[in-house]
Scaffold this active site. Structure first.
Site, short mmCIF file in Angstrom:
data_model
loop_
_atom_site.label_atom_id
_atom_site.label_comp_id
_atom_site.label_asym_id
_atom_site.label_seq_id
_atom_site.Cartn_x
_atom_site.Cartn_y
_atom_site.Cartn_z
CE1 TYR A 92 -28.78 6.57 -32.57
CE2 TYR A 92 -27.67 8.37 -33.69
CZ TYR A 92 -27.90 7.63 -32.54
OH TYR A 92 -27.24 7.95 -31.39
CE1 TYR A 131 -25.32 11.62 -33.64
CE2 TYR A 131 -24.40 9.66 -32.62
CZ TYR A 131 -25.33 10.68 -32.63
OH TYR A 131 -26.26 10.76 -31.65
NE ARG A 162 -24.39 14.02 -28.43
CZ ARG A 162 -24.90 13.30 -27.45
NH1 ARG A 162 -25.85 12.44 -27.71
NH2 ARG A 162 -24.48 13.43 -26.21
CG HIS A 167 -23.68 8.57 -27.80
ND1 HIS A 167 -23.22 9.54 -28.65
CD2 HIS A 167 -25.00 8.42 -28.10
CE1 HIS A 167 -24.22 9.96 -29.42
NE2 HIS A 167 -25.31 9.29 -29.11
CG HIS A 225 -28.95 6.93 -27.47
ND1 HIS A 225 -29.42 8.16 -27.09
CD2 HIS A 225 -28.16 7.15 -28.55
CE1 HIS A 225 -28.97 9.08 -27.92
NE2 HIS A 225 -28.19 8.50 -28.81
C1 BEZ Z 1 -28.30 11.72 -30.09
O1 BEZ Z 1 -28.87 10.85 -30.75
O2 BEZ Z 1 -27.48 11.36 -29.31
C2 BEZ Z 1 -28.55 13.19 -30.30
C3 BEZ Z 1 -28.52 13.69 -31.58
C4 BEZ Z 1 -28.76 15.05 -31.79
C5 BEZ Z 1 -29.00 15.87 -30.70
C6 BEZ Z 1 -28.99 15.35 -29.41
C7 BEZ Z 1 -28.76 13.99 -29.21
FE FE Z 2 -27.01 9.48 -30.28
#
Ligand code: BEZ
Ligand code: FE
Length: 276
Positions: A157, A191, A212, A215, A217
């Site tokens: 990010y 990531y 993860r 995605h 947000h």
């Molecule tokens: C996120 O940005 O998606 C995220 C990152 C770390 C922990 C939970 C969500």
């Molecule tokens: Fe995220």
């Protein structure tokens, strides 16, 4: 004088909470003490193990600053964040499901017109996102405030880059009269969550990966509707079944379609739940 042993200690501590003035605080603390003691008894916690636990919690606090919230990360990998979201956002069928907020949202993201480039210099494959905001009856919601944020091709990010002063891969738009909005950005990539602290150590100690699935947000606000905090996950991502923070819901998986010019297109509609 009352003497305490492993059999009567729990009720003695709970009795001391009886005068807690706030009813909900009393309820939470009573349950917490009961479960903590049961946990220690059940696994026959040794003193050395509890000291290790205290060291872990201390390190978790010490890792926190204005940019890093290691306790939220801990809650995320233990599934507690997602459990709290799931319990508090049960919606009628058809409404878009919620998922975890995550630590990378930034207040005061720039506002954009439809069609603008939210990547703003972030690295990645080009992509246009088309969305529509409606109520459960299918009627468009105009002027919904749609905020989006995402990682770049390297899985970072903007806020993770030291010294980067501009917003990249994040922004705010308003839906039009037909509930629609669209913007240009880059394709979301999988990531790893930050794993250079105690939470990363915990993941490694338990044989878990930090990844993860890719995605995008979204946070959507409109008067008269519940705020929607969610993601759109990328179909085909290899981490959809093992998200480090348990945030994936089948209804939130979308298709990033590759177009003939080599860019991508995502279409995803959002259905808001009326506020209670
Ligand atoms: C996120 O940005 O998606 C995220 C990152 C770390 C922990 C939970 C969500
Ligand atoms: Fe995220």
């Amino acid at each position: 004088m009352q003497e305490y042993d492993q059999h009567n200690l729990t009720s003695a501590v709970i009795a001391r909470l009886a005068d807690t003035p706030d009813r909900r605080t009393r309820e939470i603390m009573t349950s917490l003490v009961g479960h903590l003691h049961d946990f220690a008894r059940k696994i026959r916690l040794t003193e050395a193990e509890w000291m290790r636990g205290i060291e872990f919690l201390t390190a978790t606090g010490q890792k926190c600053d204005d940019k890093r919230q290691e306790f939220i990360l801990l809650s995320d990998v233990l599934g507690l964040s997602m459990l709290t979201v799931a319990m508090n956002h049960q919606k009628p069928d058809g409404c878009t499901e919620a998922t975890v907020f995550g630590p990378f949202h930034v207040e005061g993201a720039p506002h954009y017109e439809h069609g603008a480039d939210l990547a703003n210099g972030a690295r990645g494959q080009l992509c246009t996102v088309y969305g529509r905001v409606t109520g459960a009856d299918g009627r468009p919601i105009a002027d919904a405030v749609v905020e989006t944020w995402q990682a770049d091709a390297d899985g970072h990010y903007d806020v993770q880059y030291e010294g980067l002063e501009v917003a990249q891969g994040r922004g705010v738009l308003k839906s039009g009269d037909d509930g629609r909005f669209h913007f240009r950005t880059i394709v979301a990539q999988a990531y790893p969550i930050p794993d250079d602290g105690p939470v990363g150590e915990l993941l490694r100690a338990t044989g878990r990966h930090p990844w993860r699935p890719a995605h995008l947000h979204f946070m959507i606000n409109a008067p008269g509707y519940e705020t929607l905090v969610t993601h759109v996950f990328r179909r085909g991502d290899k981490y959809l079944d093992s998200d480090a923070v348990f945030g994936v819901r089948t209804s939130l998986i979308g298709d990033w379609v590759r177009l003939t010019d080599g860019t991508y297109r995502l279409d995803f509609d959002f259905v808001l739940n009326p506020a209670r």
